[in-house]
Structures are given as structure tokens and as C-alpha cells.
Design a protein around this motif. Structure first.
Motif, PDB file in Angstrom:
ATOM      1  N   ASP A  51     -36.164  33.252 -77.825  1.00  0.00           N
ATOM      2  CA  ASP A  51     -37.440  33.861 -77.443  1.00  0.00           C
ATOM      3  C   ASP A  51     -37.729  35.090 -78.289  1.00  0.00           C
ATOM      4  O   ASP A  51     -38.863  35.320 -78.737  1.00  0.00           O
ATOM      5  CB  ASP A  51     -37.427  34.269 -75.961  1.00  0.00           C
TER       6      ASP A  51
ATOM      7  N   LYS B 250     -36.909  35.709 -81.231  1.00  0.00           N
ATOM      8  CA  LYS B 250     -37.278  35.349 -82.605  1.00  0.00           C
ATOM      9  C   LYS B 250     -38.483  34.408 -82.645  1.00  0.00           C
ATOM     10  O   LYS B 250     -38.801  33.842 -83.701  1.00  0.00           O
ATOM     11  CB  LYS B 250     -36.076  34.703 -83.302  1.00  0.00           C
ATOM     12  N   ASN B 251     -39.117  34.229 -81.479  1.00  0.00           N
ATOM     13  CA  ASN B 251     -40.287  33.340 -81.358  1.00  0.00           C
ATOM     14  C   ASN B 251     -39.976  31.917 -81.815  1.00  0.00           C
ATOM     15  O   ASN B 251     -40.792  31.262 -82.479  1.00  0.00           O
ATOM     16  CB  ASN B 251     -41.464  33.906 -82.167  1.00  0.00           C
TER      17      ASN B 251
ATOM     18  N   GLU C  35     -40.562  27.838 -78.654  1.00  0.00           N
ATOM     19  CA  GLU C  35     -41.642  26.853 -78.723  1.00  0.00           C
ATOM     20  C   GLU C  35     -41.590  26.077 -80.032  1.00  0.00           C
ATOM     21  O   GLU C  35     -41.751  24.851 -80.058  1.00  0.00           O
ATOM     22  CB  GLU C  35     -42.990  27.565 -78.581  1.00  0.00           C
ATOM     23  N   LYS C  36     -41.327  26.780 -81.101  1.00  0.00           N
ATOM     24  CA  LYS C  36     -41.284  26.168 -82.433  1.00  0.00           C
ATOM     25  C   LYS C  36     -40.205  25.094 -82.539  1.00  0.00           C
ATOM     26  O   LYS C  36     -40.394  24.058 -83.190  1.00  0.00           O
ATOM     27  CB  LYS C  36     -41.048  27.249 -83.488  1.00  0.00           C
TER      28      LYS C  36
END
Length: 244
Positions: free
Chosen positions: A146, A148-149, A152-153
Motif C-alpha cells: 500500500d 508503494k501504491n 491495486e497495480k
């Protein structure tokens, strides 16, 4: 007649006190730390103490819920973050720190993975981590992703399983390319892995501790076990399993 009754009551109370004072240590921990607790138990018994009774089941949250329902467990080894995040009516009277331990990224033999940075590349087609709601290393892995975003990716290559041992099994059998586990499991499976990397940032610190269920803090056997955990022998075992 009354004297006889009083003597009987006194004898019963004394018997009850004697039984309570000899209460055995009934211990539980999360699935990823069962080997560590078993080794501590063996060393404790070898030192001339009464062996611990180990009571295992599901996640540590489930085990503590069982304590609230009448389980005989009176000592728990877990991380403080998970313990304090549980909404279970169980009170603990003793909290003795054991050390810190990191999240570890592992990958399988035959892959081209070189580290956690490869999780975003084609080198990692699938990876696994434990239950993000109930397992500490699942929570840590999710927090790392999360932050490192990446959650979802990378959702199409992510597999969430029940526990650390299951992640290790998936990685070593080649069912996934990589996974997030604890230091203890990574070290135990070292010969079956392609490699490992400790992830030291990007998630809440994992602090391990031993806690005692309220009402058992004065049990002699429990006090003896807590003292053992502070010995050099116990610290070597904890360090071997990644808690230092």
C-alpha cells in the motif's frame, strides 16, 4: 458437626490452592512461530523444568478468541501490533518483550528474481502473502505494498493465503514465484529457496512479546518460564528464529 464442616472447607481450599499453584504453562503462538516455541519448549524441559503444553489452532486471533471461550491457554507469544488490534475480551497481566523481527521477501529456485524490487517486473508473475486481516506478516506485506501504491497495480499477480507456512510451501513447490514471510520461516526453508531479502521499512515495526492471561501472573510455573525466556540459551533460540 460445624467443626468438621469447617475443616472440610479448609482442606478443600488448601487443595485448590495447591492445584492452582502448580498450574501448568499452556502456550500458543501464530503458525509461523510454532517451530520456535517448540524449540524453546525442548530447551526449557532439558533444563529440568516441566515441559510446556502447546495448544495450537488457527491464527493467533482465533486462539485468543478461544481463550475467551474457555481455552486453557495462559501464555501467548505474538507481536504486540496484532495483540493490541484484537477486539477480544481477554485481559493480559504481563507483557514481556522478546525482540523485533522483520518482514522477509523470498523467491523460488529457478526464477530470475533478485530482490523485492522485482515484484513489479515480469520476473515475478505471482507472489503470495498470509491473510492480511489476521496474520502479522500479511498485514505487514499489505502495508508495504500500500505504501508503494502497488496493491491495486499488482492485484492480478497477488495470492493471499492463510499463513506463513502456506506461503513457504507455495514458493518452494513453485506454485508462486515469490512471497512475504517471517525471518524464522525463511531461514528454516533456506535450502529450498532461490533467495531472500529482509524488508526493513514501509510497514509498522513488528515487536514480539510473551504475554500472560490475567489471573495467571502469579503461577510459579509461568514465572519460571518467563525467567527462562531471559536466559542466554533462550535468547539464542529466539535469535535463531529471527527475533532479536
Amino acid at each position: 458437626m460445624n467443626k468438621i464442616i469447617l475443616k472440610s472447607i479448609a482442606a478443600a481450599l488448601l487443595t485448590g490452592f495447591a492445584v492452582a499453584s502448580m498450574a501448568e504453562v499452556v502456550i500458543t503462538t501464530g503458525a509461523g512461530y510454532q517451530p520456535m516455541v517448540k524449540e524453546l519448549n525442548a530447551a526449557y524441559a532439558q533444563a529440568g523444568n516441566k515441559a510446556l503444553t502447546e495448544n495450537y489452532g488457527g491464527h493467533i486471533g482465533q486462539m485468543i478468541t478461544q481463550i475467551a471461550s474457555g481455552s486453557p491457554v495462559n501464555v501467548v507469544i505474538t507481536d504486540l501490533g496484532t495483540l493490541k488490534g484484537l477486539n477480544v475480551p481477554v485481559e493480559f497481566a504481563v507483557e514481556q518483550p522478546l525482540g523485533e523481527t522483520p518482514l522477509v521477501f523470498v523467491w523460488g529456485k529457478g526464477t530470475k528474481v533478485e530482490g523485492v524490487a522485482d515484484i513489479e517486473t515480469d520476473k515475478v508473475k505471482t507472489f503470495a502473502y498470509p491473510d492480511a486481516k489476521a496474520a502479522v506478516y500479511g498485514k505487514a506485506a499489505k502495508a508495504y505494498l500500500d505504501g508503494k501504491n502497488l496493491s491495486e497495480k499488482l492485484k492480478d499477480k497477488t495470492i493471499e493465503v492463510s499463513s506463513v507456512p502456506q506461503v513457504i510451501a507455495y514458493v518452494t513447490k513453485g506454485e508462486v514465484d515469490a512471497g512475504f514471510v517471517n525471518r524464522s520461516a525463511a531461514r528454516s526453508a533456506k535450502d529450498k529457496l532461490g533467495g531472500m531479502q529482509e524488508v526493513t521499512e514501509g510497514y509498522p515495526k513488528i515487536e514480539m512479546a510473551v504475554v500472560v492471561v490475567k489471573g495467571h501472573e502469579n503461577d510459579p510455573e509461568i514465572k519460571k518460564f518467563l525467567e527462562f525466556l531471559q536466559t542466554e540459551e533462550a535468547k539464542k533460540i529466539l535469535d535463531k528464529h529471527g527475533v532479536s
